[in-house]
Enzyme design. Structure first.
Site, PDB file in Angstrom:
ATOM      1  CE  LYS A  57      41.279  23.608  39.708  1.00 32.77           C
ATOM      2  NZ  LYS A  57      40.878  23.008  38.417  1.00 32.77           N
ATOM      3  CB  SER A  82      48.691  19.609  39.772  1.00 34.34           C
ATOM      4  OG  SER A  82      47.905  20.778  39.741  1.00 34.34           O
ATOM      5  CD  GLN A  87      44.080  22.430  49.892  1.00 30.20           C
ATOM      6  OE1 GLN A  87      43.784  23.031  50.898  1.00 30.20           O
ATOM      7  NE2 GLN A  87      44.932  22.919  49.005  1.00 30.20           N
ATOM      8  CG  ASP A 181      36.609  48.468  28.739  1.00 31.25           C
ATOM      9  OD1 ASP A 181      35.521  48.665  28.168  1.00 31.25           O
ATOM     10  OD2 ASP A 181      37.138  49.267  29.517  1.00 31.25           O
ATOM     11  N   GLY A 190      41.158  24.741  31.633  1.00 33.32           N
ATOM     12  CA  GLY A 190      40.185  25.681  31.071  1.00 33.32           C
ATOM     13  C   GLY A 190      38.846  25.765  31.778  1.00 33.32           C
ATOM     14  N   GLY A 191      38.704  25.107  32.928  1.00 30.46           N
ATOM     15  CA  GLY A 191      37.427  25.106  33.626  1.00 30.46           C
ATOM     16  C   GLY A 191      37.059  26.481  34.184  1.00 30.46           C
ATOM     17  CE  LYS A 283      50.947  45.478  51.981  1.00 29.88           C
ATOM     18  NZ  LYS A 283      52.410  45.425  51.887  1.00 29.88           N
ATOM     19  CB  SER A 314      42.941  31.103  39.989  1.00 30.65           C
ATOM     20  OG  SER A 314      44.252  30.894  39.509  1.00 30.65           O
TER      21      SER A 314
END
Lengths: 330, 330
Positions: A57, A82, A87, A181, A190-191, A283, A314
């Protein structure tokens, strides 16, 4: 005022990449024999959990805040989140010297509230089921003379998130692999999906694009099939706290439709399994939402046999107790 | 037979870097505001837990095995290891098409035994307290017609480990930071420390070099002070299973002495705290031994105020229960 109806393009992503180069981490692309074996393909993981603030983000946050006018900078920024977007906005605002107010759901993950607070932002809470965060945010912004930076419905935010895709395609090439592929991305409003979709449609046009959502929160997937923005029937009930959007944002929906994105869904248990796999073999620390696309890969929601697969992990801002639960099953 | 008394040089590290470039991952260098704040300095973390097999050891393994003659390749390789070196040798041997036999302590971490087995190596167990792994290994190698690749006492292994240091110094420069004032490395038999020490002495000669060991297992630190190789009184009793060497290897001791390395020690609790910190702020999975240098940083074993600090996190092959224990304290 920027026209939010204007879709960002690959040029906006490239401009964003230059703009935020010194602000963000060029996160690594990971691969693992165990993962390749699991799907009988070649899998590359963009580890955005290793991004500053533990999630992708900050890319969108910096790309938007760095374009504030001096007057906007004085007034500061308001957003609702959320956790991970909030942050990121808090961290970027602090570094750029502007005030920030973050609206968070009252059932937010404790780790995310604490991390957001650690960046010095003001925090207010809203009820995810009964309150309209958008309306509260608009009211707050007016009273503070602040500018709203929404989590997804903003072309600069989308372009910022898309910088991760530009990096990933170049990193996969550097690793000597063929062009992906298919692409799998965790999807809330959806950003991130839109940013990746823009980059892949331009640079890797033959790839299949999948937005991965939790079961019951597949508003994007269903909307893309229906050709119109649909809402979820429920507002809570998945451990993927980062992916509980009510409905796709208008702008991200427009981008994801135009790019031919399709939806996939995963269960909570599949997300937990993916967290455990990443612990053991990659890891890295993932949060449930951040592990959604990896979960879809490991659960073979689509056939990946012989394919080159790009997967986005993400975020990694997870409560210790939930993480312990996930790895206890190993 | 290679002369193991010959110390490797920076040229050997550079040759190793070319030799193994396609075999290993260029692991990222991580940084975090929380970490910088904790020590009032600027800290860079080489995340070797993100290396293939979850630890730096594949660097040395590939650098040695890639120089086997065709006859050696047919006979294969024998080694002894508490886990990470064995896993690396197993993975590299498999990829290079040669048989491998790994001797492991009977009290090895379960996760490491399973991961080693997953690479298809033969495994035999020895008693860490009563058996001489070196002698058993020599005997096994003779019977199999195999070549021994020890965990540390080998110039090619040391040169391979040192490739991580070459990467790290170049990555820190790319991040726009000044040259490190100090380096902290987890230390078992001293192979990783020696590889780093060789690179830093040449490319960053003013840096202070610290080998970090568990309390009671500070054979390298005490040996460096005494000017001769000393042994630990105990053979077990630390959670840092990767760092329980009995004594420094002759070759690593020679390198680390010549480079002016000093010792630091950490406790089990400090290692657990570092694992938890890395979980929360860096989003990587560390094992206790792999977290030893980070533990020394967070516990401020030396003053880092205003300094640029290079820290190596060397591995992440940890049992889930121990990891859960570490993060439960957050």
């Amino acid at each position: 005022m920027k026209d939010t109806a204007m879709l960002p393009t690959i040029d906006d992503l490239r401009a964003a990449q230059k703009r935020i180069a010194a602000d963000v981490v060029r996160t690594p692309v990971l691969h693992s024999e165990a993962l390749d074996r699991a799907v009988a393909g070649r899998v590359f993981v963009k580890a955005e959990c290793l991004q500053l603030t533990g999630a992708f983000k900050v890319r969108g946050a910096y790309n938007r805040l760095r374009q504030f006018s001096p007057a906007q900078t004085r007034g500061g920024v308001v957003t609702w989140s959320s956790g991970n977007h909030g942050q990121a906005i808090a961290a970027a605002a602090k570094r750029l010297g502007m005030p920030a107010m973050i609206l968070m759901p009252s059932d937010s993950v404790r780790a995310k509230v604490e991390l957001t607070r650690s960046h010095g932002a003001d925090i207010a809470f809203f009820n995810r089921e009964t309150d309209d965060s958008n309306a509260i945010g608009t009211d707050l912004a007016e009273r503070r003379g602040a500018t709203i930076v929404p989590p997804a419905n903003d072309p600069d935010v989308i372009a910022g998130q898309g910088t991760a895709a530009l990096e990933m395609l170049s990193q996969i090439q550097d690793l000597g692999a063929s062009r992906p592929d298919m692409l799998l991305v965790p999807c809330g409003s959806g950003g991130l999906t839109a940013g990746y979709a823009l980059a892949f449609r331009e640079l890797c046009p033959e790839a299949e694009l999948f937005a991965v959502e939790p079961e019951q929160f597949d508003d994007t997937g269903r909307s893309l099939v229906a050709g119109t923005r649909l809402s979820n029937a429920v507002r809570k009930g998945s451990i993927c706290d980062a992916l509980l959007a009510k409905t796709p944002a208008p702008l991200t929906f427009a981008v994801n439709s135009a790019c031919g994105v399709k939806g996939l869904t995963i269960t909570d248990q599949e997300a937990l399994n993916a967290i455990a796999f990443a612990f053991r073999h990659l890891k890295v620390v993932l949060e449930p939402g951040g592990a959604a696309a990896l979960a879809a890969v490991l659960s073979k929601k689509v056939s990946m046999k012989g394919k080159t697969v790009a997967v986005v992990c993400s975020g990694g801002n997870v409560d210790p107790a939930l993480f312990a639960k996930a790895i206890a099953e190993l």
